[in-house]
Design a protein around this motif. Sequence first.
Motif, PDB file in Angstrom:
ATOM      1  N   ALA A 214       6.399   9.322 -10.025  1.00 62.86           N
ATOM      2  CA  ALA A 214       7.414   9.579  -9.004  1.00 62.86           C
ATOM      3  C   ALA A 214       7.415   8.533  -7.905  1.00 62.86           C
ATOM      4  CB  ALA A 214       7.192  10.957  -8.398  1.00 62.86           C
ATOM      5  N   CYS A 215       6.290   7.932  -7.610  1.00 62.47           N
ATOM      6  CA  CYS A 215       6.229   7.003  -6.485  1.00 62.47           C
ATOM      7  C   CYS A 215       7.041   5.757  -6.806  1.00 62.47           C
ATOM      8  CB  CYS A 215       4.787   6.601  -6.189  1.00 62.47           C
ATOM      9  SG  CYS A 215       4.690   5.270  -4.989  1.00 62.47           S
ATOM     10  N   PRO A 216       8.061   5.455  -6.007  1.00 59.07           N
ATOM     11  CA  PRO A 216       8.895   4.292  -6.315  1.00 59.07           C
ATOM     12  C   PRO A 216       8.218   2.979  -5.956  1.00 59.07           C
ATOM     13  CG  PRO A 216       9.756   5.467  -4.419  1.00 59.07           C
ATOM     14  CD  PRO A 216       8.558   6.226  -4.872  1.00 59.07           C
ATOM     15  N   TYR A 217       7.066   3.024  -5.307  1.00 60.25           N
ATOM     16  CA  TYR A 217       6.403   1.800  -4.856  1.00 60.25           C
ATOM     17  C   TYR A 217       5.178   1.456  -5.700  1.00 60.25           C
ATOM     18  CZ  TYR A 217       9.265   3.037  -0.887  1.00 60.25           C
ATOM     19  OH  TYR A 217      10.311   3.389  -0.098  1.00 60.25           O
ATOM     20  N   ASN A 218       4.964   2.172  -6.769  1.00 54.10           N
ATOM     21  CA  ASN A 218       3.771   1.969  -7.600  1.00 54.10           C
ATOM     22  C   ASN A 218       2.502   1.980  -6.763  1.00 54.10           C
ATOM     23  OD1 ASN A 218       5.153   1.844  -9.909  1.00 54.10           O
ATOM     24  ND2 ASN A 218       5.004  -0.379 -10.183  1.00 54.10           N
ATOM     25  N   ALA A 219       2.445   2.884  -5.802  1.00 55.57           N
ATOM     26  CA  ALA A 219       1.288   2.902  -4.921  1.00 55.57           C
ATOM     27  C   ALA A 219       0.205   3.826  -5.437  1.00 55.57           C
ATOM     28  CB  ALA A 219       1.711   3.340  -3.526  1.00 55.57           C
ATOM     29  N   ARG A 220       0.533   4.589  -6.469  1.00 58.70           N
ATOM     30  CA  ARG A 220      -0.429   5.590  -6.958  1.00 58.70           C
ATOM     31  C   ARG A 220      -1.138   5.102  -8.188  1.00 58.70           C
ATOM     32  NH1 ARG A 220      -0.868  11.202  -5.208  1.00 58.70           N
ATOM     33  NH2 ARG A 220      -0.567  10.570  -3.086  1.00 58.70           N
ATOM     34  N   TYR A 221      -2.401   5.441  -8.272  1.00 54.45           N
ATOM     35  CA  TYR A 221      -3.203   5.036  -9.423  1.00 54.45           C
ATOM     36  C   TYR A 221      -3.932   6.231  -9.964  1.00 54.45           C
ATOM     37  CZ  TYR A 221      -2.179   0.275  -8.240  1.00 54.45           C
ATOM     38  OH  TYR A 221      -1.520  -0.884  -7.995  1.00 54.45           O
TER      39      TYR A 221
ATOM     40  N   ILE B 117       0.204  11.562   7.205  1.00 53.63           N
ATOM     41  CA  ILE B 117      -0.520  10.873   6.141  1.00 53.63           C
ATOM     42  C   ILE B 117      -0.322  11.637   4.835  1.00 53.63           C
ATOM     43  CG2 ILE B 117      -2.789  10.183   5.317  1.00 53.63           C
ATOM     44  CD1 ILE B 117      -3.657   9.777   8.109  1.00 53.63           C
ATOM     45  N   VAL B 118       0.063  10.900   3.803  1.00 54.86           N
ATOM     46  CA  VAL B 118       0.202  11.524   2.489  1.00 54.86           C
ATOM     47  C   VAL B 118      -1.130  11.380   1.781  1.00 54.86           C
ATOM     48  CG1 VAL B 118       1.419  11.486   0.309  1.00 54.86           C
ATOM     49  CG2 VAL B 118       2.636  11.008   2.417  1.00 54.86           C
ATOM     50  N   ILE B 119      -1.699  12.494   1.397  1.00 49.88           N
ATOM     51  CA  ILE B 119      -3.087  12.487   0.972  1.00 49.88           C
ATOM     52  C   ILE B 119      -3.233  13.355  -0.275  1.00 49.88           C
ATOM     53  CG2 ILE B 119      -3.828  14.457   2.359  1.00 49.88           C
ATOM     54  CD1 ILE B 119      -6.188  12.798   3.295  1.00 49.88           C
TER      55      ILE B 119
ATOM     56  N   LEU C 164       0.861  -1.186   0.000  1.00 51.54           N
ATOM     57  CA  LEU C 164       0.000   0.000   0.000  1.00 51.54           C
ATOM     58  C   LEU C 164       0.885   1.220   0.000  1.00 51.54           C
ATOM     59  CD1 LEU C 164      -1.441   0.546   3.548  1.00 51.54           C
ATOM     60  CD2 LEU C 164       0.300  -1.106   3.096  1.00 51.54           C
ATOM     61  N   CYS C 165       0.288   2.368  -0.020  1.00 49.96           N
ATOM     62  CA  CYS C 165       1.095   3.588   0.064  1.00 49.96           C
ATOM     63  C   CYS C 165       1.841   3.572   1.390  1.00 49.96           C
ATOM     64  CB  CYS C 165       0.210   4.828  -0.006  1.00 49.96           C
ATOM     65  SG  CYS C 165       1.070   6.336   0.390  1.00 49.96           S
ATOM     66  N   ASN C 166       3.135   3.877   1.338  1.00 47.91           N
ATOM     67  CA  ASN C 166       3.968   3.792   2.533  1.00 47.91           C
ATOM     68  C   ASN C 166       3.932   5.058   3.379  1.00 47.91           C
ATOM     69  OD1 ASN C 166       5.575   1.167   2.417  1.00 47.91           O
ATOM     70  ND2 ASN C 166       5.638   1.928   0.333  1.00 47.91           N
ATOM     71  N   HIS C 167       3.224   6.036   2.939  1.00 46.61           N
ATOM     72  CA  HIS C 167       3.150   7.315   3.645  1.00 46.61           C
ATOM     73  C   HIS C 167       4.540   7.789   4.047  1.00 46.61           C
ATOM     74  CE1 HIS C 167      -1.160   7.381   3.524  1.00 46.61           C
ATOM     75  NE2 HIS C 167      -1.080   6.086   3.646  1.00 46.61           N
ATOM     76  N   CYS C 168       5.367   7.923   3.024  1.00 45.26           N
ATOM     77  CA  CYS C 168       6.765   8.292   3.204  1.00 45.26           C
ATOM     78  C   CYS C 168       6.896   9.596   3.996  1.00 45.26           C
ATOM     79  CB  CYS C 168       7.424   8.479   1.852  1.00 45.26           C
ATOM     80  SG  CYS C 168       7.151   7.122   0.721  1.00 45.26           S
ATOM     81  N   GLU C 169       7.945   9.647   4.837  1.00 38.16           N
ATOM     82  CA  GLU C 169       8.238  10.901   5.522  1.00 38.16           C
ATOM     83  C   GLU C 169       8.729  11.946   4.524  1.00 38.16           C
ATOM     84  OE1 GLU C 169       6.644  11.104   8.583  1.00 38.16           O
ATOM     85  OE2 GLU C 169       8.270  12.535   8.834  1.00 38.16           O
ATOM     86  N   GLU C 170       9.430  11.481   3.482  1.00 37.36           N
ATOM     87  CA  GLU C 170       9.899  12.379   2.422  1.00 37.36           C
ATOM     88  C   GLU C 170       9.213  11.963   1.130  1.00 37.36           C
ATOM     89  OE1 GLU C 170      11.970  14.805   3.011  1.00 37.36           O
ATOM     90  OE2 GLU C 170      12.482  14.270   5.061  1.00 37.36           O
ATOM     91  N   PRO C 171       7.950  12.245   0.979  1.00 40.04           N
ATOM     92  CA  PRO C 171       7.209  11.657  -0.145  1.00 40.04           C
ATOM     93  C   PRO C 171       7.571  12.262  -1.502  1.00 40.04           C
ATOM     94  CG  PRO C 171       5.810  13.134   1.109  1.00 40.04           C
ATOM     95  CD  PRO C 171       7.115  13.091   1.822  1.00 40.04           C
ATOM     96  N   PRO C 172       8.138  11.463  -2.398  1.00 41.10           N
ATOM     97  CA  PRO C 172       8.446  11.983  -3.729  1.00 41.10           C
ATOM     98  C   PRO C 172       7.200  12.425  -4.470  1.00 41.10           C
ATOM     99  CG  PRO C 172       9.294   9.751  -3.470  1.00 41.10           C
ATOM    100  CD  PRO C 172       8.518  10.062  -2.244  1.00 41.10           C
ATOM    101  N   CYS C 173       6.074  11.763  -4.231  1.00 39.24           N
ATOM    102  CA  CYS C 173       4.844  12.129  -4.926  1.00 39.24           C
ATOM    103  C   CYS C 173       4.438  13.551  -4.592  1.00 39.24           C
ATOM    104  CB  CYS C 173       3.734  11.166  -4.535  1.00 39.24           C
ATOM    105  SG  CYS C 173       3.522  11.014  -2.773  1.00 39.24           S
ATOM    106  N   ALA C 174       4.604  13.940  -3.328  1.00 34.27           N
ATOM    107  CA  ALA C 174       4.218  15.290  -2.930  1.00 34.27           C
ATOM    108  C   ALA C 174       5.220  16.310  -3.449  1.00 34.27           C
ATOM    109  CB  ALA C 174       4.116  15.386  -1.421  1.00 34.27           C
TER     110      ALA C 174
HETATM  111  S1  SF4 Z   1       2.367   7.432  -2.948  1.00 30.04           S
HETATM  112 FE1  SF4 Z   1       4.370   6.422  -3.065  1.00 30.04          FE
HETATM  113  S2  SF4 Z   1       5.885   8.057  -2.798  1.00 30.04           S
HETATM  114 FE2  SF4 Z   1       3.903   8.877  -2.145  1.00 30.04          FE
HETATM  115  S3  SF4 Z   1       3.902   8.532   0.065  1.00 30.04           S
HETATM  116 FE3  SF4 Z   1       2.860   6.761  -0.879  1.00 30.04          FE
HETATM  117  S4  SF4 Z   1       4.497   5.245  -1.172  1.00 30.04           S
HETATM  118 FE4  SF4 Z   1       5.495   7.211  -0.769  1.00 30.04          FE
END
Ligand code: SF4
Lengths: 127, 245
Positions: B147-154, B130-132, B105-115
């Motif tokens: 940008a998300c390295p985890y393919n968590a975004r759709y 929470i990355v939202i 799932l989305c890892n809610h990164c502390e340094e979120p590349p998506c944001a």
């Molecule tokens: S969408 Fe991807 S990059 Fe953004 S917080 Fe979630 S896991 Fe991290």
Amino acid sequence: MSIKGVWATHRNAVIVTVSTLIILFPIAYSAASSILIQTPDPFLELPDEKYRECVRDTEYMRFHHMDLLKEIREEFVRYGNRGEVALDSCRGCHTSRRRFCDQCHNSVSLSLDCFGCHYYPEPDGAS
Amino acid sequence: MNRRKFLKASGILLSGTACAPGLPILTGCSSTRADRERVLSKYKWGMVINLEKCRLDCDACMVACRKENNVALHGDKRWDIHWIRKVNVRQKDSPDAAWKPVPLLCNHCEEPPCAQVCPVQATYKRDDGIVIVDHHRCIGCRYCVIACPYNARYFNYKENPDWPNKEYPKRSHGVAESCNFCAHLLDQGKKPACVEACDKINANALCHGDLNDPDSEISRLISSNPVKRLREDLGTEPKVYYIGL
Ligand code: SF4
Ligand code: SF4
């Protein structure tokens, strides 16, 4: 006198008249259509019986409900503060979107995206 | 005073007067902002996933998530959206090794590349970590998906035909989305839908809680078990921890 004859003698007058008519056409058209084509006035359904008073006074809501909605959206979505007012709370008194929201929006040809994602049920089952 | 000096001085004076009315607005904003932040910044939400307890053919969490958050399932993998999904992995060079299910799932990164890449700040990190996505603001550029390295975004290539949970909005065609730890449930003091579902079938593989609180179950799990996060080398500092990965 043939058309050719008119053109030959009153050339300038013809050009001026025709171009004036073309320029005035839109104004005349809109004036005429506002008189001739009657759009029905929007009819807003009165709120449900349990209605006591709205979150703001009617005058404010009439002109600025969109500002209020944007404000509470920003507060809630970005800062996590869910206040007293939400789109859901409108639903409590103004039970029908078709007979309330859409009335004005349709009459001014405004199409909004709110209800693509937010649920606003119709009392008679249609959504 | 010559002409040049006069022009310079009057320029400075003019720009000063022009900026002055703006000052109270700027300072006013920052002070109310600080008040608001306190609401959420007590928490730092995270999740621990115990892979030893996760069941191979179970999809309770995925189903619960779809139902709670109106996540679209079109039946075509080009358009399907998963806020939580499961992959099965096993050791590369031992074909007899058992498959291991890993919920992603989305890892809610502390340094979120998506944001960081979002050009309109539609994706952002809330004060509770929470990355939202603010779907009202998303312009559908899909930078975050890349940008998300985890393919968590759709991305919503299509409108979702189903709407199981009418209390929660769905997303329109043309915006990006990903797991948000059921932020609307957390705000009401409840647990995310996937955790609830996992507990219900007594698998208890998912644990969600506050990383700031040293006495919370999640903090104890992290300190008493060898935990791993996905791709720690990337420096994104994920907040989803795996036991037994
Ligand atoms: S969408 Fe991807 S990059 Fe953004 S917080 Fe979630 S896991 Fe991290
Ligand atoms: S798709 Fe939306 S959320 Fe993602 S980067 Fe673009 S604007 Fe931001």
